[in-house]
Design a protein around this motif. Structure first.
Motif, mmCIF file in Angstrom:
data_model
loop_
_atom_site.group_PDB
_atom_site.id
_atom_site.type_symbol
_atom_site.label_atom_id
_atom_site.label_comp_id
_atom_site.label_asym_id
_atom_site.label_seq_id
_atom_site.Cartn_x
_atom_site.Cartn_y
_atom_site.Cartn_z
ATOM 1 N N ALA A 18 0.982 13.528 4.837
ATOM 2 C CA ALA A 18 1.660 14.805 5.237
ATOM 3 C C ALA A 18 2.841 14.352 6.726
ATOM 4 C CB ALA A 18 0.801 15.944 5.658
ATOM 5 N N ALA A 19 2.369 13.454 7.238
ATOM 6 C CA ALA A 19 2.858 12.933 8.513
ATOM 7 C C ALA A 19 4.459 12.441 8.033
ATOM 8 C CB ALA A 19 2.094 12.010 9.464
ATOM 9 N N PRO A 20 5.362 12.833 9.064
ATOM 10 C CA PRO A 20 6.558 11.950 8.795
ATOM 11 C C PRO A 20 6.701 10.430 9.169
ATOM 12 C CG PRO A 20 6.990 14.268 10.025
ATOM 13 C CD PRO A 20 5.492 13.672 9.849
ATOM 14 N N PRO A 21 7.122 9.614 8.395
ATOM 15 C CA PRO A 21 6.989 8.126 9.130
ATOM 16 C C PRO A 21 7.196 7.921 10.473
ATOM 17 C CG PRO A 21 8.395 8.280 6.888
ATOM 18 C CD PRO A 21 8.130 9.932 7.238
ATOM 19 N N LEU A 22 8.296 8.630 11.021
ATOM 20 C CA LEU A 22 8.620 8.388 12.434
ATOM 21 C C LEU A 22 7.540 8.649 13.244
ATOM 22 C CD1 LEU A 22 11.355 7.381 13.600
ATOM 23 C CD2 LEU A 22 11.902 9.825 14.229
ATOM 24 N N TYR A 56 3.836 20.743 13.866
ATOM 25 C CA TYR A 56 3.815 19.919 12.422
ATOM 26 C C TYR A 56 2.336 20.298 11.962
ATOM 27 C CZ TYR A 56 7.357 17.269 14.699
ATOM 28 O OH TYR A 56 8.358 16.756 15.379
ATOM 29 N N GLY A 57 1.682 20.894 12.104
ATOM 30 C CA GLY A 57 0.360 21.187 11.343
ATOM 31 C C GLY A 57 -0.909 20.230 11.692
ATOM 32 N N ARG A 58 -1.905 20.748 11.246
ATOM 33 C CA ARG A 58 -3.259 20.055 11.444
ATOM 34 C C ARG A 58 -3.439 18.868 10.785
ATOM 35 N NH1 ARG A 58 -7.362 20.320 15.283
ATOM 36 N NH2 ARG A 58 -9.355 19.289 14.242
ATOM 37 N N ASP A 59 -2.739 18.916 9.545
ATOM 38 C CA ASP A 59 -2.958 17.397 8.794
ATOM 39 C C ASP A 59 -2.181 16.281 9.423
ATOM 40 O OD1 ASP A 59 -4.419 18.802 6.756
ATOM 41 O OD2 ASP A 59 -2.677 19.162 5.234
ATOM 42 N N VAL A 60 -0.944 16.606 9.932
ATOM 43 C CA VAL A 60 -0.259 15.667 10.704
ATOM 44 C C VAL A 60 -0.963 15.235 11.673
ATOM 45 C CG1 VAL A 60 1.873 15.034 11.930
ATOM 46 C CG2 VAL A 60 1.953 16.416 9.721
ATOM 47 N N ARG A 61 -1.341 15.954 12.470
ATOM 48 C CA ARG A 61 -2.376 15.692 13.757
ATOM 49 C C ARG A 61 -3.488 14.696 13.287
ATOM 50 N NH1 ARG A 61 -5.156 19.778 18.160
ATOM 51 N NH2 ARG A 61 -6.017 18.077 19.417
ATOM 52 N N MET A 88 0.823 -1.189 0.212
ATOM 53 C CA MET A 88 -0.090 0.219 0.151
ATOM 54 C C MET A 88 0.942 1.394 -0.201
ATOM 55 S SD MET A 88 -3.268 -0.798 2.623
ATOM 56 C CE MET A 88 -2.158 -1.525 3.737
ATOM 57 N N LEU A 89 0.466 2.288 -0.507
ATOM 58 C CA LEU A 89 0.997 3.495 -0.449
ATOM 59 C C LEU A 89 1.192 3.988 0.819
ATOM 60 C CD1 LEU A 89 2.482 6.031 -2.069
ATOM 61 C CD2 LEU A 89 0.002 6.841 -2.681
ATOM 62 N N MET A 90 2.125 4.494 1.335
ATOM 63 C CA MET A 90 2.214 5.375 2.537
ATOM 64 C C MET A 90 3.020 6.535 2.351
ATOM 65 S SD MET A 90 2.684 2.550 5.562
ATOM 66 C CE MET A 90 4.009 1.493 5.037
ATOM 67 N N GLY A 91 2.785 7.643 2.434
ATOM 68 C CA GLY A 91 3.448 8.830 2.118
ATOM 69 C C GLY A 91 2.946 9.382 0.861
ATOM 70 N N LYS A 92 3.428 10.482 0.541
ATOM 71 C CA LYS A 92 3.405 11.104 -0.962
ATOM 72 C C LYS A 92 3.896 10.247 -2.141
ATOM 73 C CE LYS A 92 3.358 15.657 1.045
ATOM 74 N NZ LYS A 92 3.861 17.079 1.209
ATOM 75 N N PRO A 93 3.198 10.388 -3.016
ATOM 76 C CA PRO A 93 3.754 9.696 -4.572
ATOM 77 C C PRO A 93 5.106 10.055 -4.711
ATOM 78 C CG PRO A 93 1.506 10.132 -4.685
ATOM 79 C CD PRO A 93 1.811 10.997 -3.380
ATOM 80 N N ASP A 94 5.728 8.987 -5.298
ATOM 81 C CA ASP A 94 7.139 9.572 -5.617
ATOM 82 C C ASP A 94 7.016 9.451 -7.176
ATOM 83 O OD1 ASP A 94 7.165 6.940 -6.420
ATOM 84 O OD2 ASP A 94 8.588 6.170 -5.165
ATOM 85 N N TRP A 95 8.422 9.770 -7.557
ATOM 86 C CA TRP A 95 8.448 9.764 -9.178
ATOM 87 C C TRP A 95 8.064 8.534 -10.088
ATOM 88 C CZ3 TRP A 95 11.714 7.167 -12.419
ATOM 89 C CH2 TRP A 95 12.796 6.472 -11.922
ATOM 90 N N LEU A 96 8.269 7.589 -9.462
ATOM 91 C CA LEU A 96 7.856 6.362 -10.080
ATOM 92 C C LEU A 96 6.367 6.180 -10.123
ATOM 93 C CD1 LEU A 96 10.287 3.523 -9.288
ATOM 94 C CD2 LEU A 96 9.739 4.383 -11.472
#
Length: 311
Positions: A191-195, A273-278, A1-9
């Motif tokens: 938007a959230a960092p993986p960590l 980190y912003g509302r989206d991360v929360r 599954m996709l986690m995070g923003k889409p990369d170039w591929l």
């Protein structure tokens, strides 16, 4: 599954589907709006016999339908890969027909070669896009055949995990398919960092005291490129974690225990980190609890103290 923003591929796959969708849409509209102009614009079509406007428009409608489906798929290709596959179906069958006709002598090799870029190119580009996503496991599980999903899910699963998956698969009313639709929502990270994201998930998960669930949660973190030492440190709780990890971990714990601390911890996360991360941390921490809760209801949980917590 996709986690995070889409990369170039991911973007290449998306653009391939978008490009073929636009081609199919405009090509089909050309056939519908000006069938006779289309007939003379494609040199090899003339060799098939006199024009039939109704028949040309029929084919144009098929192209437009494929184009609309592919444009829909291109917006969120990771979740809508089945739509891309459906959009490729008619284009692929059309290409196979051309291959058949040249193989039995209905059309000449020269005509086949002239048509090949426009006939075989689009479906091949679509399958290339899907291959990119499948090879990198960047697709939503919904739509994967049941047997294949279970094989992948159970490949490295502990016994109670396998029993859990098998119980869902055996339930009536397409329960497994509905479960597969739920999984991407529980793993939504943009938007959230993986960590932070996985620390919050682990914090919520550890509250439920389900060892196999904690291992599964840890494996998802590893798949999202969180270092192994970091993940193993989470099993010991938040006291010795670095500041941002401890904050996210405690936020997950507070959500799972319905503690009022969730408000203050969430405010701190939002301020930094912003509302989206929360939102993403809260959504995942809330949803990850459903897995151990369901196992507990089925009598399949195993306490963390009975599970070697290390990956």
């Amino acid at each position: 599954m996709l986690m995070g923003k889409p990369d170039w591929l991911d973007r290449i796959a998306q653009l391939l589907v978008l490009g073929v969708g636009l081609f199919a849409l405009f090509f089909g509209l050309f056939m519908i709006i000006a069938p006779l102009d289309w007939y003379v614009a494609i040199p090899t079509v003339i060799t098939t016999g006199p024009p039939n406007q109704h028949f040309i428009r029929d084919i144009g409608i098929a192209y437009v339908a494929c184009g609309v489906i592919l444009l829909y798929a291109s917006v969120n290709i990771h979740m809508r890969w089945l739509a891309a596959l459906a959009g490729a179906l008619w284009l692929s069958l059309h290409g196979i027909l051309h291959i058949y006709e040249v193989s039995v002598g209905i059309c000449s090799p020269d005509a086949f070669i002239a048509d090949a870029p426009g006939v075989l190119g689009p479906p091949l580009l679509l399958f290339l896009a899907l291959a990119i996503l499948f090879a990198r496991q960047r697709i939503a599980p919904a739509g994967i055949p049941k047997s294949l999903f279970l094989k992948l899910a159970n490949a490295q699963a502990e016994e109670s995990e396998r029993e859990y998956h098998d119980a869902i698969a055996a339930a009536p009313g397409h329960a497994l398919e509905k479960f597969m639709h739920f999984l991407p929502a529980s793993m939504h990270r943009h938007a959230a960092p993986p960590l932070l994201f996985h620390a919050a998930r682990m914090g919520a998960n550890m509250v439920e005291d389900c060892g196999p669930c904690a291992i599964t949660c840890a494996n998802w973190a590893l798949a999202d490129d969180v270092p192994k030492d970091t993940v193993n440190a989470w099993f010991k709780g938040p006291d010795n974690l670095p500041g941002e990890e401890a904050l996210a971990f405690r936020f997950g714990q507070a959500i799972a225990t319905q503690s009022p601390d969730a408000f203050e911890l969430g405010d701190r996360i939002e301020a930094q980190y912003g509302r989206d991360v929360r939102f993403e941390l809260a959504m995942s921490a809330a949803m990850v609890r459903s897995f151990p809760a369901m196992k507990r209801g089925l009598g399949l949980t195993k306490a963390c103290s009975l599970t070697p917590l290390e990956v």
